[in-house]
Design a protein around this motif. Structure first.
Motif: not given
Length: 106
Positions: A28, A66-67, A69-71, A73, A76-77, A80
């Motif tokens: 990523n 931030e990206e 940490a989002k990946l 999570d 959230e994953f 999505e």
């Protein structure tokens, strides 16, 4: 110093966890650096193998934090992925099948 440009993200508990995490983040576009606590690195792998417990701290650039940490999570994953697959909460059956279990032979 290089450490000033990076932020702690997470800790991998084994070499295998670290390899999977590193490859996922690299795929990523996020580069990582590591620091291992205690007896570790190549010496630990030689004597104890790749599947032994480790304490590998994973750091990412401040701009990528931030990206990354989002990946990592999961909720959230998962949301999505459900949206991408066109699933909603009604598609999941969380009911207890205790009645069906009673009628099934052992």
């Amino acid at each position: 110093m290089i450490e000033d440009q990076y932020t702690y993200l997470t800790m991998a508990d084994s070499d295998m966890d670290f390899i999977l995490l590193k490859n996922y983040l690299n795929a990523n576009g996020i580069q990582v650096i590591t620091r291992e606590k205690g007896f570790g690195g190549p010496i630990r792998s030689i004597f104890m193998g790749n599947f032994t417990p480790a304490h590998i701290e994973v750091f990412v650039k401040d701009s990528d934090y931030e990206e990354a940490a989002k990946l990592l999570d999961y909720e959230e994953f998962s949301a999505e992925l459900d949206a991408e697959l066109g699933l909603d909460n009604d598609d999941w059956d969380d009911s207890d099948d205790s009645e069906n279990k009673k009628n099934k032979p052992n």
